[in-house]
Design a protein around this motif. Structure first.
Motif, short mmCIF file in Angstrom:
data_model
loop_
_atom_site.label_atom_id
_atom_site.label_comp_id
_atom_site.label_asym_id
_atom_site.label_seq_id
_atom_site.Cartn_x
_atom_site.Cartn_y
_atom_site.Cartn_z
N LYS A 127 -4.15 -3.11 -0.54
CA LYS A 127 -2.70 -3.33 -0.41
C LYS A 127 -1.98 -2.99 -1.72
CE LYS A 127 -2.70 -5.14 3.77
NZ LYS A 127 -2.21 -4.40 4.91
N LEU A 128 -2.57 -3.32 -2.85
CA LEU A 128 -1.97 -3.00 -4.13
C LEU A 128 -1.90 -1.48 -4.32
CD1 LEU A 128 -0.78 -3.63 -6.89
CD2 LEU A 128 -3.13 -3.91 -7.74
N TYR A 129 -2.97 -0.78 -4.03
CA TYR A 129 -2.97 0.68 -4.18
C TYR A 129 -1.96 1.33 -3.23
CZ TYR A 129 -7.21 0.30 -7.04
OH TYR A 129 -8.12 0.01 -8.01
N SER A 134 3.11 4.32 -2.73
CA SER A 134 4.28 4.61 -1.90
C SER A 134 5.57 3.93 -2.33
CB SER A 134 3.99 4.25 -0.45
OG SER A 134 3.77 2.85 -0.34
N LYS A 135 5.50 2.78 -2.99
CA LYS A 135 6.72 2.01 -3.21
C LYS A 135 7.07 1.75 -4.67
CE LYS A 135 6.39 -0.35 1.19
NZ LYS A 135 6.06 -1.59 1.85
N HIS A 136 6.09 1.72 -5.56
CA HIS A 136 6.38 1.32 -6.94
C HIS A 136 7.20 2.41 -7.62
CE1 HIS A 136 5.87 -0.29 -10.98
NE2 HIS A 136 5.55 -1.41 -10.39
N LYS A 137 8.29 2.01 -8.29
CA LYS A 137 9.21 3.00 -8.87
C LYS A 137 8.68 3.61 -10.17
CE LYS A 137 12.18 0.07 -11.70
NZ LYS A 137 13.52 -0.25 -12.06
N PHE A 142 -0.99 4.47 -14.37
CA PHE A 142 -2.30 5.05 -14.08
C PHE A 142 -3.12 3.95 -13.42
CE2 PHE A 142 -6.71 6.07 -15.22
CZ PHE A 142 -6.79 7.36 -14.71
N TYR A 143 -3.53 4.20 -12.19
CA TYR A 143 -4.29 3.17 -11.48
C TYR A 143 -5.45 3.76 -10.72
CZ TYR A 143 -1.52 4.79 -7.50
OH TYR A 143 -0.95 5.56 -6.53
#
Length: 143
Positions: A127-129, A134-137, A142-143
């Motif tokens: 869910k975090l990825y 898609s949503k984090h501005k 780097f993940y």
């Protein structure tokens, strides 16, 4: 949050770092570093760059968790448009009150059966990825 080392307050005990293989490039020797902070380590004096790095928030189900946060980060409807929200709870104690109406992912764990914890942990990371992709501005993370 994830990303570089801006104004972190790791020395005060409100922060720890977790390294993981990159989700973006699993073959990279560079590890993704996630900084894990307590909600009380954020307030009006926190650098804007630190606010922009927030990727996920574990909530306790009470709005007061965000009472010292800055404008734009005070209301659940604002917060969970910017970050992935998670509510960890026992499966026999379902979410109630206001948290039921927040845009968070519910992660039910077994009170007496730890065998399911790995599946719940994988659900969190997936869910975090999804959120980061898609949503984090902040696309510099780097993940």
């Amino acid at each position: 949050g994830s990303g570089g080392g801006s104004g972190s307050n790791a020395a005060d005990g409100n922060s720890l770092f977790l390294e993981r293989t990159s989700h973006l490039d699993a073959s990279s020797p560079r590890k993704a570093v996630f900084e894990i902070r307590t909600s009380v380590s954020f307030d009006k004096n926190t650098a804007v760059a630190d606010w922009d790095r927030i990727a996920a928030i574990f909530v306790n189900g009470k709005k007061w968790q965000f009472k010292k946060w800055i404008a734009g980060w005070k209301k659940p409807e604002e917060i969970f448009n910017k970050s992935a929200g998670f509510f960890l709870h026992f499966s026999d104690d379902p979410p109630r009150n206001e948290v039921k109406n927040w845009r968070v992912h519910f992660l039910p764990i077994q009170r007496n059966g730890r065998h399911d914890d790995a599946r719940i942990a994988n659900e969190f990371w997936n869910k975090l990825y999804q959120h980061l992709k898609s949503k984090h501005k902040n696309k510099k993370l780097f993940y």
